[in-house]
Every structure is written in C-alpha cells, then in structure tokens.
Enzyme design. Structure first.
Site, PDB file in Angstrom:
ATOM      1  N   SER A 171      12.610   0.518  -1.132  1.00 40.78           N
ATOM      2  CA  SER A 171      12.298   1.944  -1.187  1.00 40.78           C
ATOM      3  C   SER A 171      10.920   2.169  -1.822  1.00 40.78           C
ATOM      4  O   SER A 171       9.926   1.641  -1.348  1.00 40.78           O
ATOM      5  CB  SER A 171      13.419   2.673  -1.942  1.00 40.78           C
ATOM      6  OG  SER A 171      13.280   4.060  -1.895  1.00 40.78           O
ATOM      7  N   ASP A 194      13.003  -1.485   3.471  1.00 41.38           N
ATOM      8  CA  ASP A 194      13.006  -0.076   3.864  1.00 41.38           C
ATOM      9  C   ASP A 194      12.051   0.751   2.999  1.00 41.38           C
ATOM     10  O   ASP A 194      12.486   1.653   2.263  1.00 41.38           O
ATOM     11  CB  ASP A 194      14.413   0.515   3.811  1.00 41.38           C
ATOM     12  CG  ASP A 194      14.594   1.658   4.809  1.00 41.38           C
ATOM     13  OD1 ASP A 194      14.036   1.567   5.914  1.00 41.38           O
ATOM     14  OD2 ASP A 194      15.268   2.650   4.477  1.00 41.38           O
ATOM     15  N   HIS A 281      19.732   3.330   4.105  1.00 39.82           N
ATOM     16  CA  HIS A 281      18.611   2.952   3.244  1.00 39.82           C
ATOM     17  C   HIS A 281      18.947   1.708   2.418  1.00 39.82           C
ATOM     18  O   HIS A 281      18.081   0.842   2.209  1.00 39.82           O
ATOM     19  CB  HIS A 281      18.280   4.132   2.331  1.00 39.82           C
ATOM     20  CG  HIS A 281      16.966   4.041   1.635  1.00 39.82           C
ATOM     21  ND1 HIS A 281      15.803   3.603   2.243  1.00 39.82           N
ATOM     22  CD2 HIS A 281      16.610   4.351   0.349  1.00 39.82           C
ATOM     23  CE1 HIS A 281      14.803   3.658   1.373  1.00 39.82           C
ATOM     24  NE2 HIS A 281      15.275   4.091   0.221  1.00 39.82           N
TER      25      HIS A 281
END
Length: 467
Positions: A171, A194, A281
């Site tokens: 992230s 991601d 995610h």
C-alpha cells in the site's frame, strides 16, 4: 469557462512553498510536484521523525518470534543484535492505518526463515500511518528517508552493500520503498504490494514508486479498480520492471463472501474484519507470503489483457519463460528489459493460493452427442479433479482445447481420465470417446499425448495412456 476548481489549484500553487528540514535525512517541501497539483491539491508537510516514531524491528532465524530494535543513528544496535552481514536483508513496510507488529509481517518473515537464512526487518511507522490519509501520504517521504538512512549506516559501518537488500512495501509502504530506493544507489530490489493509487497514480516518478528506484522492481496489483466509483485502493499504473495482475488485478477470488463469513475468518476476527474492509488490497501480501513456500506455484504469463489471458491467447510461456509472481520473481532471466512488462495469472480463492496452469486438447471419437467433455490428470505427484474442456455438440473427429488452473503440480503425467455427461436423457445411450488427448504444462515446451480406442457411455470414466 475556467472552473472554480482550476482557480483554487492555481491559488494553491501560487502560495509560497514551505519547507521543513530534519537532521540526517534532509529537507522536505510542499512545492510541486508534492502539493498544489490536481492529484495532490493540499499543501501538507511530512511530520518529524520524532513524531512518526519509526522503528526497525529485526527478526532472524535465531530470533524468529521476538524482535530486536535497530536504530539508523546508532550502529551499536546492529552489533548487539543477531543481524548477519553475510546474509541478505529484506525489509517489510506496512501501509495506511497499519502497524509493523501486525501478524502478516511476522508471518512473512517466518515463511522466509523456512527457506533461507535472512535478516528480516519490519518497519513500524504506525504513528505516521494512523492519521488522515493526506498526512500519511506525505509522511511516506520521511519514513522512506529513514529507511535510506538505515541502509546508508549499514553501508558506511559494515560495508554492507545495498545490492543485498530487498524492500517489500504494501500500500503506502510501496511508495515508502520507492522513496528509500531513490535515495539509495544500487539498491537490489523493491517489491510493491498493491501500491496505493490516491495521491500517487499519475504523479512524476520522484513522487511514487518507479522502476528506477532499484536494480529490480516488481509489483503485484490486486485492487486496481478505480478508487471512484469502485473503491479500489491500489493503482492500475505499471510501476515496476515486472507488473503482475493476478486474476486481472481488480477482483480477487474469495473476496465476495458475505459479511459474516468474511469477518469470521479462519485467521481470526481481526484479520477477517480487515478482509471485509479491504480484501482485494490485502490479497497482495498474502500472495507474496505464500509464494515464498511455493517456488513454482505462481507462474505468470505475458499478455495484452486479462480478457486475452482468459480467452486462452497467452499460453504457453514464450521462449524466455515465465516469471514467478512473488518471492522468486528475481529469478526471471529477462526481468529488467527496457520495457515495462505486464503479466497475468489466476490464483485460488483462499489459502492455498498457488495454481499450476495446463493446456489440454481432446480429439473426440464414437457417436455424435450433446454434452460436456471433461478431463482429469494423473501424475507422479497427484491428480486433479475433472475440468470441463468443452460444452456443446460432441462430434467424432472434432478437436477442442481449453486451459485450466490446477491446485497442484501433478508431476510427470502418467495417464488422463476422460468423462462426458449431459443433463438431458438421451434414449439412444450413445457412447463417446477421446481418441487422443494432448496435455501441456504452461512452463514447459513438451506436449504429452495420450490415446484410447474405446468409447464410454455418459458418466463412465475412460482412461487414456501414453501413445
């Protein structure tokens, strides 16, 4: 007509830029491209290292359960720890609203310890991530500078080469890794799990993760649907040398369970709640962690799009082979070609996520009938369940092909079992057979052939042997 939004952005950009400077890591401005742009309209400066409170938590094969704290400003913390200067070092960096002591980071370290001796450092910057998103996105710059400071200290005091280092960031953590890499010449590898879209997608390379941040950059995209309106947290922008889009990169299998079953997760209520909020995610780090223990279970295929991949247009692997998504992506021979490379694969819907792709062709024999033709593979390591290869008119002499993703590598294929069926009763009780079935594993060039002269009635297995 000039919109009010455009005028507001102009005024924001026209305001005098501010700057903060912190000892040992340098200065940070809110000038463009960091702020005052359409993607980053708000002028926000990163917090100080003291306020963020970044910690470096070292786990090794000698202390797999209890961390030792390292300080980039104090080399003696290295000497007093189990850090091994003759081993590789892998940093794991969490993202927004997360923390370095979350289970998934340590679980990833422990998987590494099963296959290698390594220094595994979990970067905890929870005080800087558990705030407003805009502030956390700007704190990324300071945390990245602190990671670079740690790498610089290791190099200066222990002649520890950055080429021995991999930064794994999830992230916002992926962009922390990018910032650290941009400050560290010769960094071996960055893996972006991601990378987050908001405030980073479409920005200049200096703001986000990009292929110049390390000798090798690989990225796994699992939540790449647009933030608006689909609430996809991850970016669809290619940011590495190799960009992997498992299951197309937007909707991960197993992430559409109902709320109760998602929250009451096998890994516990907390992990289940996290999955309910951001399942796609979070899949990126779960895939990576599992890939450590499955060196050949995440083979990925170059393809123009996921639609083309699902239409069986990207099989088998090309002459240069296929990279493995995850831990072993760096083994790919042409991983750093000039062009960014896009790869697709499918995974399972829950652990175990690994899959092995096979291509099968059936040449039918016997009577003409309507129904489904199915195949199961039997090999030295196990067997698959029945996969549907064709549905429609089963015409003798016709050949039908399909691909499927098996839950295991069957090893050397010893035989194939054919089955056909139809939900509609046929009073003539026709017999259908498979005169020849060819099988190819995606990563291999060899095509294996199996033959039979027999035919069978509906729902009766037919065994084909090598021919």
């Amino acid at each position: 007509m000039v919109s009010i939004w455009t005028i507001a952005l102009f005024l924001l950009g026209a305001a005098k830029a501010k700057e903060v400077c912190y000892e040992q890591i340098g200065c940070f401005s809110d000038a463009e491209p960091w702020a005052g742009t359409a993607i980053r309209p708000l002028k926000v400066l990163p917090w100080s290292p003291e306020r963020i409170g970044t910690r470096f938590l070292l786990y090794t094969n000698k202390n797999p359960n209890n961390f030792q704290t390292l300080l980039p400003s104090d080399p003696s913390t290295i000497e007093a720890s189990n850090f091994q200067t003759d081993k590789k070092t892998r940093f794991i960096i969490h993202g927004f609203i997360d923390k370095g002591e979350e289970n998934w980071l340590l679980d990833m370290c422990k998987n590494m310890f099963k296959v290698e001796e390594v220094n595994c450092i979990c970067v905890d910057w929870k005080k800087g991530s558990q705030t407003s998103y805009t502030q956390a996105a700007n704190n990324v710059r300071v945390v990245g500078a602190q990671v670079a400071q740690m790498l610089s200290m290791l190099s200066a005091n222990y002649s520890y080469s950055p080429s021995q280092v991999q930064l794994i960031g999830h992230s916002l953590g992926a962009h922390v890794a990018g910032e650290a890499g941009s400050r560290t010449p010769g960094l071996g590898r960055i893996t972006g799990l991601d990378p987050v879209e908001a405030s980073f997608q479409g920005t200049p390379e200096e703001v986000r993760l990009d292929p110049t941040d390390a000798d090798f950059v690989d990225v796994i995209h699992t939540d790449a649907a647009p933030l608006i309106p689909f609430l996809g947290f991850g970016t669809s922008q290619q940011m590495g040398h190799l960009d992997f889009f498992p299951n197309g990169g937007e909707e991960m299998p197993g992430c559409k369970k109902n709320a109760l079953s998602q929250i009451v997760d096998l890994d516990g209520i907390w992990e289940g709640t996290r999955d309910f909020v951001a399942c796609n995610h979070l899949r990126s780090y779960k895939y990576y962690s599992e890939s450590i223990l499955n060196p050949d279970g995440f083979a990925s295929y170059p393809c123009a799009s996921y639609r083309a991949f699902e239409s069986n247009k990207c099989f088998p692997c090309p002459d240069q082979g296929c990279p493995q998504m995850g831990h072993y992506a760096d083994k790919f021979a042409v991983k750093t070609s000039d062009e960014t490379q896009k790869y697709f694969l499918n995974t399972g819907d829950s652990s175990n996520f690994a899959r092995w792709r096979y291509g099968v062709s059936i040449t039918l024999s016997g009577k003409r009938a309507t129904g489904q033709a199915k195949v199961a593979l039997f090999g030295s390591k196990g067997n698959t369940h029945q996969f549907n290869i064709f549905k429609g008119i089963l015409k003798p002499g016709s050949t039908h092909s399909n691909e499927f993703d098996a839950k295991l590598d069957v090893g050397t294929i010893e035989k194939v079992k054919f089955l056909w069926n139809n939900n509609v009763v046929n009073p003539t009780f026709p017999k259908v057979g498979a005169a020849k079935i060819t099988v190819q594993k995606g990563e291999e060039k060899t095509v294996h052939s199996f033959c039979s002269e027999s035919t069978v009635r509906e729902d009766v297995l037919l065994t084909l042997t090598p021919c």
